[in-house]
Design a protein around this motif. Sequence first.
Motif, PDB file in Angstrom:
ATOM      1  N   LYS A   5       0.824  -1.203   0.000  1.00 39.43           N
ATOM      2  CA  LYS A   5       0.000   0.000   0.000  1.00 39.43           C
ATOM      3  C   LYS A   5       0.860   1.256   0.000  1.00 39.43           C
ATOM      4  CE  LYS A   5      -3.877   2.115   2.504  1.00 39.43           C
ATOM      5  NZ  LYS A   5      -4.834   1.948   3.624  1.00 39.43           N
ATOM      6  N   VAL A  38      -7.398   7.372  -1.200  1.00 38.02           N
ATOM      7  CA  VAL A  38      -6.892   6.229  -0.451  1.00 38.02           C
ATOM      8  C   VAL A  38      -7.938   5.762   0.554  1.00 38.02           C
ATOM      9  CG1 VAL A  38      -5.057   5.378   1.060  1.00 38.02           C
ATOM     10  CG2 VAL A  38      -4.537   7.117  -0.674  1.00 38.02           C
ATOM     11  N   ARG A  41      -8.784  -0.740   1.828  1.00 39.46           N
ATOM     12  CA  ARG A  41      -8.510  -1.877   0.945  1.00 39.46           C
ATOM     13  C   ARG A  41      -8.504  -1.493  -0.537  1.00 39.46           C
ATOM     14  NH1 ARG A  41      -9.976  -6.793   3.523  1.00 39.46           N
ATOM     15  NH2 ARG A  41      -9.424  -7.838   1.576  1.00 39.46           N
ATOM     16  N   ILE A  43      -7.135   1.759  -3.447  1.00 42.39           N
ATOM     17  CA  ILE A  43      -6.499   3.039  -3.778  1.00 42.39           C
ATOM     18  C   ILE A  43      -6.840   3.363  -5.232  1.00 42.39           C
ATOM     19  CG2 ILE A  43      -4.348   4.327  -4.010  1.00 42.39           C
ATOM     20  CD1 ILE A  43      -3.118   2.528  -1.911  1.00 42.39           C
ATOM     21  N   LEU A  63      -6.406  -4.164  -2.651  1.00 38.62           N
ATOM     22  CA  LEU A  63      -5.437  -4.698  -1.696  1.00 38.62           C
ATOM     23  C   LEU A  63      -6.062  -5.822  -0.879  1.00 38.62           C
ATOM     24  CD1 LEU A  63      -4.267  -1.210  -0.358  1.00 38.62           C
ATOM     25  CD2 LEU A  63      -3.202  -2.523  -2.212  1.00 38.62           C
ATOM     26  N   GLY A  67      -2.527  -5.492   3.048  1.00 43.04           N
ATOM     27  CA  GLY A  67      -2.089  -4.294   2.341  1.00 43.04           C
ATOM     28  C   GLY A  67      -1.235  -4.569   1.128  1.00 43.04           C
TER      29      GLY A  67
END
Length: 221
Positions: A5, A38, A41, A43, A63, A67
């Motif tokens: 992440k 963001v 889970r 982005i 994600l 992450g």
Amino acid sequence: MEITKSDIIKLIEVEQVDTFGTHLLNIMKWNLGPAGMVSSREIKVWRQNSWNQMFYPIFKFELDKNGHLINISDKINPAGKIIYFLFCVIFSIPWLSWVFNDFDPIIHWVEILGWVIFLGIFLLVGFKIYQMEKKIQLEQIYEILDMESENNNPEEEWSWKKILTRLIMYPLCVFLIAITFFFLMPTGKIIYMLLTLGIVGVYLYTDLKILLRKKTTGNNT
């Protein structure tokens, strides 16, 4: 190599929310810097280019619970989608203006056929531009994240599907050019004639550019 992440967040310079209003303001202000949203889970990352400031993609990085990146998907930004739809409506007006005066599809079959061909080419041009923009940005993302491209095999431009598409589209382009000179020009719709020729020209230029690039790449390998 696992992408985390924190690695993906480095792609974002300005954090924004993914809404129609946000993307419309970005288009109006010509914000060319990478932006994104963001969440725990997921982005989202988007970026405009100087040559394509309206129809840019939004990349969604999914994600897992730890992450780590598990999937990348894309979609056109909502403001660009609405603007593209409005373009389709506006460019359809000269072909369908007869509907308000003399609703007789049989008499106006040439205009209807021209509109269908024009709209088909316009949609195909938009699709090609979006695909090219997505490919360019994905390559940049893979390079920044030090990822291996998911598509190592180059797309075959001389597949039966592509050949059939060109056998249909190229004659239709010629037919549409003929309609612009024999229908739009005599009626004095010069602006719409130039727009139509521009759309056809963009399609032919884009397609030929892809073919020549593939040929050059093949000769260099």
